[in-house]
Enzyme design. Structure first.
Site, mmCIF file in Angstrom:
data_model
loop_
_atom_site.group_PDB
_atom_site.id
_atom_site.type_symbol
_atom_site.label_atom_id
_atom_site.label_comp_id
_atom_site.label_asym_id
_atom_site.label_seq_id
_atom_site.Cartn_x
_atom_site.Cartn_y
_atom_site.Cartn_z
ATOM 1 N N CYS A 110 0.848 -1.183 0.000
ATOM 2 C CA CYS A 110 0.000 0.000 0.000
ATOM 3 C C CYS A 110 0.888 1.239 0.000
ATOM 4 O O CYS A 110 1.899 1.276 0.707
ATOM 5 C CB CYS A 110 -0.889 -0.023 1.242
ATOM 6 S SG CYS A 110 -1.992 1.385 1.404
ATOM 7 N N HIS A 153 -9.180 -3.736 -2.456
ATOM 8 C CA HIS A 153 -8.211 -3.017 -1.627
ATOM 9 C C HIS A 153 -8.570 -1.528 -1.570
ATOM 10 O O HIS A 153 -8.596 -0.929 -0.488
ATOM 11 C CB HIS A 153 -6.804 -3.222 -2.219
ATOM 12 C CG HIS A 153 -5.707 -2.514 -1.500
ATOM 13 N ND1 HIS A 153 -4.696 -3.185 -0.835
ATOM 14 C CD2 HIS A 153 -5.431 -1.184 -1.338
ATOM 15 C CE1 HIS A 153 -3.860 -2.300 -0.305
ATOM 16 N NE2 HIS A 153 -4.285 -1.077 -0.599
ATOM 17 N N GLU A 154 -8.851 -0.934 -2.738
ATOM 18 C CA GLU A 154 -9.159 0.508 -2.779
ATOM 19 C C GLU A 154 -10.509 0.822 -2.134
ATOM 20 O O GLU A 154 -10.637 1.813 -1.415
ATOM 21 C CB GLU A 154 -9.097 1.032 -4.213
ATOM 22 C CG GLU A 154 -7.744 0.879 -4.900
ATOM 23 C CD GLU A 154 -6.553 1.338 -4.066
ATOM 24 O OE1 GLU A 154 -6.692 2.288 -3.267
ATOM 25 O OE2 GLU A 154 -5.475 0.736 -4.204
ATOM 26 N N HIS A 157 -10.261 1.069 1.517
ATOM 27 C CA HIS A 157 -9.776 2.377 1.992
ATOM 28 C C HIS A 157 -10.933 3.338 2.235
ATOM 29 O O HIS A 157 -10.885 4.164 3.148
ATOM 30 C CB HIS A 157 -8.811 3.011 0.991
ATOM 31 C CG HIS A 157 -7.392 2.571 1.135
ATOM 32 N ND1 HIS A 157 -6.686 2.670 2.315
ATOM 33 C CD2 HIS A 157 -6.541 2.028 0.230
ATOM 34 C CE1 HIS A 157 -5.461 2.206 2.134
ATOM 35 N NE2 HIS A 157 -5.348 1.805 0.881
#
Length: 184
Positions: A110, A153-154, A157
């Protein structure tokens, strides 16, 4: 242009917040930021630009990583089969997923985490994501492989979740049940 100086580190509280929806149609300011996220990801993959500005390579980026708690992400990656996934999205949302899981054998990294983190990160093997692009068009994507992992993953966030939250703390290299291994 965004540089590494614009990134927050993993201990910044903004990375643990749930980001707010972007009002649509998007403002010029929000469009400019989303465009900058995409520009960073693309530039970070170009060796000459990356070296010139000291950019860490990345395949995805979310607005909270540059200290803006809004629901926007940019993904730019090429799968092994040559398929390009290049999307800048407002308000991306995972609307369906497989039961089967997938994980990267190399683990995940990351741009907001400046240390190696070991372990497998279980993700859904196949997902469907909806969002709105820079032109205001609704987009629906059916994804698998590295693209599916990157989008998850994004989107994490945007929900205050870091990739290492998914790693089994007792056994970081435990192979997730009902999963396939992916190589990057």
């Amino acid at each position: 242009m965004l540089t590494m100086d614009d990134f927050v580190n993993e201990d910044d509280p903004i990375l643990r917040q749930v980001a707010v929806e972007v009002p649509l149609p998007a403002s010029n300011e929000d469009k400019k930021l989303l465009d900058s996220l995409m520009e960073y990801v693309q530039n970070s993959q170009k060796p000459d630009i990356s070296a010139l500005y000291g950019l860490r390579a990345g395949i995805g980026l979310a607005a909270p990583q540059v200290n803006v708690s809004k629901r926007m992400i940019a993904v730019h990656l090429k799968e092994k089969d040559g398929q390009l996934y290049s999307y800048a999205l407002f308000n991306p949302k995972l609307i369906s997923h497989s039961v089967e899981k997938a994980y990267l054998t190399s683990g995940e990294g990351c741009l907001s985490v400046n240390r190696p983190v070991s372990g497998y990160v279980p993700r859904y093997a196949r997902i469907t994501v909806v969002g709105t692009d820079l032109e205001g068009t609704s987009v629906q994507l059916r994804l698998k492989g590295i693209a599916a992992i990157c989008f998850q993953h994004e989107i994490d966030h945007l929900n205050g979740i870091m990739f290492y939250d998914h790693i089994n703390p007792e056994d970081p290299y435990a192979i997730p049940e009902n999963s396939i291994a992916l190589e990057r």
